[in-house]
Design a protein around this motif. Structure first.
Motif: not given
Length: 282
Positions: A152-173
């Motif tokens: 939480r100290g680094l990402a607040g209420s979000g996920d730590l590290g790359p976003s889902d949308v970026a990871q999905q794009a990386d794999f799917q493209t």
């Protein structure tokens, strides 16, 4: 998080990528939204600082032992399209040399029961649910323990590290690129080149995953095949073709979901800024 929508493999941009010259340091568009090895390491160091500070509030130490050597590909593009460097192929085959995880076993840190409770926010044997009333040394343990507090100290209420949308794009493209005609035709040309050298593989992924090459160290046959692999990639311009196709797919995808990727970039920059502040103030 919305599902990443891939452009059609039949779209003009995917069908007609520009011919790219060989590059010593190519970068795909999606890299902007992911974390480099150095950025990932920065998040890890900042997280360790926050977890240590959290544990110290309970009078406990946080010692994970010495960091092991870096393993895995050196960069985002390293090995994305298989082995592409002749010298590396001749020396290591499909292995990763001194960065091969198989030669660097992981030794997880050992924590006391108290440390584990404070780190995880769970009582021993009850890892499935949070114990919101858990106390250690007279102090309430934060929700999710020090692990979640640091997150939480680094990402607040979000996920730590790359976003889902970026990871999905990386794999799917990458997956989508495998069915684009330019790439499949380059695979066929590469396969023919390999067959001329006595090796039968329909595409480079099958060569890498050959069960004969899964030992802890490369065999003479593996070195020969990997060297031929690179030679044939160069001969048929496979890497440049593949890179151009995937670049085109990613540019179209990012343009179609620009709001999602703008948010992903902002979240990444915020995490790195917070990590910088933590490391600066330690």
């Amino acid at each position: 998080m919305p599902t990443t929508q891939l452009p059609s493999a039949q779209s003009p941009s995917a069908q007609s990528p520009s011919a790219l010259p060989a590059s010593a340091d190519p970068h795909l568009p999606i890299e902007t939204y992911l974390f480099s090895e150095a950025e990932t390491e920065k998040l890890a160091r900042a997280g360790a600082v926050l977890r240590k500070a959290c544990l110290q509030r309970f009078g406990l130490d946080y010692d994970t032992g010495p960091a092991g050597p870096p393993t895995g590909p050196r960069t985002f593009m390293d090995r994305r399209y298989g082995v592409t460097d002749q010298a590396e192929a001749a020396a290591n085959g499909y292995h990763l040399g001194d960065r091969d995880p198989r030669t660097h076993p992981v030794h997880p840190p050992q924590f006391s029961p108290e440390q584990q409770q404070v780190l995880t926010g769970h009582l021993p044997g009850k890892t499935g649910t949070d114990d919101t009333k858990l106390q250690v040394n007279g102090l309430p343990v934060p929700p999710g323990g020090c692990y979640d507090e640091a997150k939480r100290g680094l990402a607040g209420s979000g996920d730590l590290g790359p976003s889902d949308v970026a990871q999905q794009a990386d794999f799917q493209t990458f997956k989508a690129s495998l069915s684009v005609p330019q790439v499949t035709q380059a695979f066929e040309a590469w396969s023919g080149c390999m067959k001329d050298r006595g090796y039968s593989y329909p595409n480079p992924m099958d060569a890498i995953s050959d069960p004969r090459f899964l030992a802890d160290s490369p065999t003479p046959l593996e070195l020969q095949v990997a060297t031929a692999d690179v030679t044939c990639k160069q001969q048929v311009a496979l890497t440049d073709t593949w890179f151009a196709v995937e670049t085109s797919l990613q540019k179209e995808l990012i343009a179609r979901q620009q709001a999602d990727f703008t948010a992903a970039s902002a979240a990444k920059n915020e995490q790195l800024a917070k990590a910088d502040a933590v490391l600066r103030d330690q």
